[in-house]
Design an enzyme around this catalytic site. Structure first.
Site, short mmCIF file in Angstrom:
data_model
loop_
_atom_site.label_atom_id
_atom_site.label_comp_id
_atom_site.label_asym_id
_atom_site.label_seq_id
_atom_site.Cartn_x
_atom_site.Cartn_y
_atom_site.Cartn_z
CB ILE A 102 -20.36 14.47 42.05
CG1 ILE A 102 -20.96 13.64 40.92
CG2 ILE A 102 -18.93 14.89 41.76
CD1 ILE A 102 -21.11 14.40 39.60
CB CYS A 103 -18.68 10.19 41.76
SG CYS A 103 -17.94 8.63 41.21
N GLY A 104 -17.85 9.16 44.18
CA GLY A 104 -17.20 8.58 45.36
C GLY A 104 -17.10 9.52 46.53
CB THR A 106 -21.86 10.51 47.76
OG1 THR A 106 -21.62 9.30 47.03
CG2 THR A 106 -22.24 11.63 46.80
CB ALA A 154 -24.92 14.32 41.63
#
Length: 198
Positions: A102-104, A106, A154
Site C-alpha cells: 500500500i502507498c509508497g 507500491t 492500494a
C-alpha cells in the site's frame, strides 16, 4: 499444513494506520501477525510508535508465511534503504506466496520491476510513473487491486479497501460477509453488522 502466519514489514517512518484494519481482523480470525525489520533494532512509525521486530528480513522465508505486507513510508521515496524489502517481495512472489503493498510500498515494488507485468494501483498513476517503471499500461484506477491471487496494491487513502482485498485473497470471510465487512467499515453501513454477526 495451512500457513496462518502473516508478516508485516516494519521500518522507520512506516505508515502505521495503513494496515490497522488488515492486521486486527486477521488476528481476530486466527492469523498470527509477526513483524519483520531490516535488523533487530526497534523502528519508529510515522505516528511515533516504537516497534520491536519479531524477526529480521534475513530470517524471513516465504515458505513460513501466508502473506507479506508492505506499508507506505517516507523512506520509500528518499533513497534505496527499503530496497531489500522489495527484493524480499520478489522472492515471495517467485515462490507463489502473496504480497500486499500500500502507498509508497507500491513505488518500491515498481522500482523492483514487480509491477511491470501485473495489474496494480497506487496513489495516482504519475506517482509510479516517476519511478521509471515499465508497467504504466497495467495501472488500474481503482481503490485496490488484486492480480493473479498473488499481489494486492492500494493507494494511501484506501486502508479499508486494502484490507478487503487481503481478506478476499486469503479467504478470511466468505463473499457475503466480506461485502458486509467492507460496507460496515468503509461506508459506516450499520445494516451490515447483522450480516457479520449471522
Amino acid at each position: 499444513m495451512t500457513r496462518t502466519t502473516v508478516h508485516l514489514a516494519v521500518y522507520d517512518t512506516f505508515a502505521d494506520w495503513e494496515t490497522g484494519h488488515t492486521t486486527a481482523h486477521l488476528a481476530k480470525n486466527g492469523y498470527t501477525v509477526r513483524t519483520v525489520g531490516a535488523g533487530p533494532e526497534p523502528v519508529t512509525t510515522m505516528g511515533g510508535m516504537r516497534v520491536l521486530p519479531d524477526l529480521t528480513l534475513d530470517e524471513l522465508r516465504p515458505e513460513d508465511s501466508a502473506l507479506l505486507i508492505l506499508t507506505g513510508a517516507e523512506l520509500w521515496d528518499s533513497g534505496d534503504e527499503l530496497a531489500p524489502f522489495a527484493r524480499r517481495a520478489r522472492a515471495f512472489l517467485d515462490a507463489g506466496v502473496p504480497v500486499a503493498a500500500i502507498c509508497g510500498a507500491t513505488a518500491g515494488l515498481a522500482r523492483e520491476g514487480l509491477l511491470d507485468d501485473r495489474a496494480h494501483t497506487s496513489a495516482v498513476s504519475f506517482y509510479l510513473a516517476a519511478t521509471g517503471y515499465g508497467g504504466g499500461e497495467r495501472y488500474v484506477d481503482a481503490d485496490a487491486v488484486t492480480d493473479g491471487g498473488l499481489l494486492v496494491t492500494a493507494g494511501p487513502t484506501e486502508p479499508v479497501a486494502f484490507a478487503r482485498e487481503v481478506f478476499g485473497l486469503l479467504g478470511v470471510y466468505e463473499p457475503k460477509k466480506l461485502d458486509a465487512w467492507y460496507r460496515l467499515f468503509h461506508d459506516s453501513d450499520v445494516s451490515a453488522f447483522e450480516v457479520l454477526q449471522g
